[in-house]
Design a protein around this motif. Structure first.
Motif, PDB file in Angstrom:
ATOM      1  N   CYS A  91       0.846  -1.303   0.049  1.00  0.00           N
ATOM      2  CA  CYS A  91       0.107  -0.059  -0.151  1.00  0.00           C
ATOM      3  C   CYS A  91       0.938   1.172  -0.074  1.00  0.00           C
ATOM      4  O   CYS A  91       1.741   1.306   0.706  1.00  0.00           O
ATOM      5  N   SER A  92       0.737   2.134  -0.761  1.00  0.00           N
ATOM      6  CA  SER A  92       1.419   3.488  -0.930  1.00  0.00           C
ATOM      7  C   SER A  92       0.506   4.485  -1.129  1.00  0.00           C
ATOM      8  O   SER A  92      -0.493   4.476  -1.438  1.00  0.00           O
ATOM      9  N   PHE A 115      -1.794   2.307   8.826  1.00  0.00           N
ATOM     10  CA  PHE A 115      -2.419   1.277   7.734  1.00  0.00           C
ATOM     11  C   PHE A 115      -3.324   0.489   8.548  1.00  0.00           C
ATOM     12  O   PHE A 115      -3.031  -0.179   9.533  1.00  0.00           O
ATOM     13  N   SER A 152       2.471  -1.343   6.023  1.00  0.00           N
ATOM     14  CA  SER A 152       2.227  -0.782   4.652  1.00  0.00           C
ATOM     15  C   SER A 152       2.278  -2.074   3.771  1.00  0.00           C
ATOM     16  O   SER A 152       1.909  -2.099   2.361  1.00  0.00           O
ATOM     17  N   CYS A 174      -6.905  -1.128   1.427  1.00  0.00           N
ATOM     18  CA  CYS A 174      -5.888  -0.665   2.462  1.00  0.00           C
ATOM     19  C   CYS A 174      -6.559   0.684   2.719  1.00  0.00           C
ATOM     20  O   CYS A 174      -6.979   1.479   1.913  1.00  0.00           O
ATOM     21  N   VAL A 233      -5.528   4.005   4.966  1.00  0.00           N
ATOM     22  CA  VAL A 233      -4.497   4.941   5.598  1.00  0.00           C
ATOM     23  C   VAL A 233      -5.020   6.134   6.146  1.00  0.00           C
ATOM     24  O   VAL A 233      -5.779   6.902   5.501  1.00  0.00           O
TER      25      VAL A 233
END
Length: 329
Positions: A147-148, A157, A179, A196, A198
């Motif tokens: 995940c970014s 996260f 992540s 994901c 964030v």
């Protein structure tokens, strides 16, 4: 004598004030905390005090100093920092993530020293997932999802599989500050959708979901005859056998009788007007080209003629119908 006494009281009172200030009773209060990149933040003293001179620093880096109505701003904060000459409040404009830290104010004329921490955070944008592959073999593959974000700081996260939160277990690993999600020995129940979430104290965002194609089976086979649990039938009956198997992609099904393959494929085998010589074991064979695995299930069918008592019972039941038919005609 009275004037001397008043002077002494004033000195004592001033000493008390200085003692209170020096003891930390004065606090630094940020106007925003945490702040967002680009905000303007003012650090004020509470309770307020009149300061003729002093300095502000963040950590060990001096920001500015002032004396009466003159200030000197150091290059690191040039054009972004100013002080209120009356109250000593510091104003920072266009704050950056690097402005996070402990801010310290000192004043020599009142022996004051106080500090406060502020955090400057970047808002989160464009949460995205990256996967190693999406087509996996059950119990023989691992999924790695990263995940970014395009922007954001102080990130936390949270992973979801459908409506359930994903937590660490013997098959699930969370690394790189949570992540990266790794699921080892993927099963058919790990298809997803995975996503994901964030967040930080000032913003949040969610990714699109990703699904996995898990190749598995065939297994958990089932075979029914005319939708019944019985396997005994009388001659002349019509039989419909239904075979199923859990498999992805769907398994190829082939039928066999007494170990010999029949020219019938698919989930259904239909027999009409069966005779005694059709008694025996019927098998459904399942094969998955992708897993190169096979499975089978067998049921033993018994086909027999009605007994004499069954035939007499049938005749007795038919007699009233025959009499009624004769009466009508």
């Amino acid at each position: 004598m009275e004037k001397k006494r008043e002077g002494t009281l004033a000195i004592v009172f001033l000493a008390l004030i200085q003692g209170v200030l020096a003891s930390g009773a004065v606090e630094v209060k940020p106007s925003i905390n945490p702040a967002i990149v680009g905000d303007t933040v003012t650090l004020s003293l509470s309770p307020s005090a009149t300061l003729k001179s002093g300095s502000w620093a963040v950590g060990k880096t001096l920001i500015l100093t002032w004396l009466d109505d003159q200030q000197a701003v150091f290059p690191s904060h040039s054009g972004r920092a100013s002080v209120n000459f009356l109250t000593g409040a510091l104003t920072l404009s266009s704050v950056k993530v690097a402005d996070s830290g402990v801010y310290i104010v000192q004043s020599s004329d009142t022996q004051l020293k106080a500090n406060a921490s502020i955090s400057v955070l970047e808002t989160i944008s464009n949460v995205a997932l990256r996967v190693n592959q999406t087509d996996l073999m059950e119990f023989n593959s691992s999924a790695v999802i990263t995940c970014s974000v395009s922007s954001g700081s102080s990130l936390s996260f949270l992973w979801m599989n459908g409506s359930s939160e994903v937590t660490e277990s013997d098959r699930v690993e969370l690394t790189d500050g949570n992540s990266t999600l790794t699921v080892v020995n993927m099963s058919r129940y790990d298809q997803g959708p995975f996503r994901c979430h964030v967040f930080n104290p000032v913003s949040n965002g969610s990714s699109d979901s990703v699904n996995f194609t898990i190749v598995y089976g065939p297994d958990s086979m089932a075979l029914t005859v005319n939708g019944l649990n019985t396997t005994s039938f009388s001659t002349g009956s019509n039989l419909t056998m239904l075979c199923s198997a859990q498999s992805n992609p769907p398994a190829q099904l082939q039928w066999a009788f007494r170990g010999e393959l029949l020219n019938t494929t698919g989930p259904l085998l239909e027999l009409f007007g069966v005779s005694e010589d059709q008694s025996g074991p019927y098998s459904c064979l399942a094969f998955n080209n992708n897993t190169n695995m096979n499975s089978n299930i067998t049921t033993h069918i018994i086909i027999s003629k009605r007994s004499g008592s069954e035939q007499r019972t049938l005749n007795v039941c038919l007699l009233p119908l025959l009499f009624m038919s004769g009466f009508l005609f």
